[in-house]
Scaffold this motif. Structure first.
Motif, PDB file in Angstrom:
ATOM      1  N   VAL A  84       0.861  -1.182   0.000  1.00  0.00           N
ATOM      2  CA  VAL A  84       0.000   0.000   0.000  1.00  0.00           C
ATOM      3  C   VAL A  84       0.894   1.228   0.000  1.00  0.00           C
ATOM      4  O   VAL A  84       1.781   1.367   0.841  1.00  0.00           O
ATOM      5  N   LEU A  85       0.665   2.107  -0.961  1.00  0.00           N
ATOM      6  CA  LEU A  85       1.405   3.358  -1.067  1.00  0.00           C
ATOM      7  C   LEU A  85       0.422   4.511  -1.117  1.00  0.00           C
ATOM      8  O   LEU A  85      -0.758   4.335  -1.403  1.00  0.00           O
ATOM      9  N   SER A  86       0.917   5.710  -0.900  1.00  0.00           N
ATOM     10  CA  SER A  86       0.081   6.897  -1.091  1.00  0.00           C
ATOM     11  C   SER A  86      -0.084   7.128  -2.599  1.00  0.00           C
ATOM     12  O   SER A  86       0.628   6.530  -3.409  1.00  0.00           O
ATOM     13  N   ASP A  87      -1.024   7.967  -2.974  1.00  0.00           N
ATOM     14  CA  ASP A  87      -1.267   8.238  -4.395  1.00  0.00           C
ATOM     15  C   ASP A  87      -0.039   8.774  -5.126  1.00  0.00           C
ATOM     16  O   ASP A  87       0.074   8.637  -6.338  1.00  0.00           O
ATOM     17  N   ASP A  88       0.877   9.397  -4.379  1.00  0.00           N
ATOM     18  CA  ASP A  88       2.099   9.892  -5.017  1.00  0.00           C
ATOM     19  C   ASP A  88       3.239   8.865  -4.915  1.00  0.00           C
ATOM     20  O   ASP A  88       4.405   9.207  -5.042  1.00  0.00           O
TER      21      ASP A  88
END
Length: 140
Positions: A84-88
């Motif tokens: 899971v990563l942030s949108d950036d």
């Protein structure tokens, strides 16, 4: 994290990772119910005492977001090399991880997350849209 080291996670792999995580959680609930719960109420549940109930609630609300907030992965995601990563495309923080987990109950119980994920090109469920996160498949 470099963008070329991953791709958007496929829905079916994401579902399999969730099933592994859920199985682990259900196994822990069963063990706690057996040792701390007392009588078996029916084929699917136990009458739990307060300590076991609080432990299960704590795990349900914090197991997923803590592991995702710290490492970006649950055990199921780690097995399938999902993260899971942030949108950036930066590591996720604890706040978005908690938001994902809270909205995960809506996503999974009503299958709304799967429906929403099929309608967008990045396979984002409701929790991902609200938390501004994305689940990716690591190539390494």
């Amino acid at each position: 994290m470099k963008e070329n080291t991953f791709e958007i996670a496929q829905k079916k792999i994401h579902v399999l990772a969730f099933l592994i995580d859920f199985t682990i959680y259900a196994t822990i609930i069963t063990i706690l119910g057996y040792f701390f719960g007392g009588t078996l109420e029916d084929a699917f549940g136990f009458r739990l005492n307060v300590l076991a109930t609080l432990t299960i609630l704590f795990m349900g609300f914090f197991l997923w977001p803590i592991s995702e907030g710290l490492w970006g992965q649950t055990i199921g995601k780690r097995i399938f090399k999902l993260k899971v990563l942030s949108d950036d495309y930066k590591p996720i923080e604890m706040g978005p991880a908690v938001l994902r987990a809270l909205l995960g109950f809506i996503d999974y119980i009503f299958l709304a997350g799967l429906i929403v994920a099929t309608t967008n090109d990045k396979n984002k469920r409701i929790g991902d849209l609200a938390a501004k996160t994305i689940v990716v498949q690591l190539k390494k």
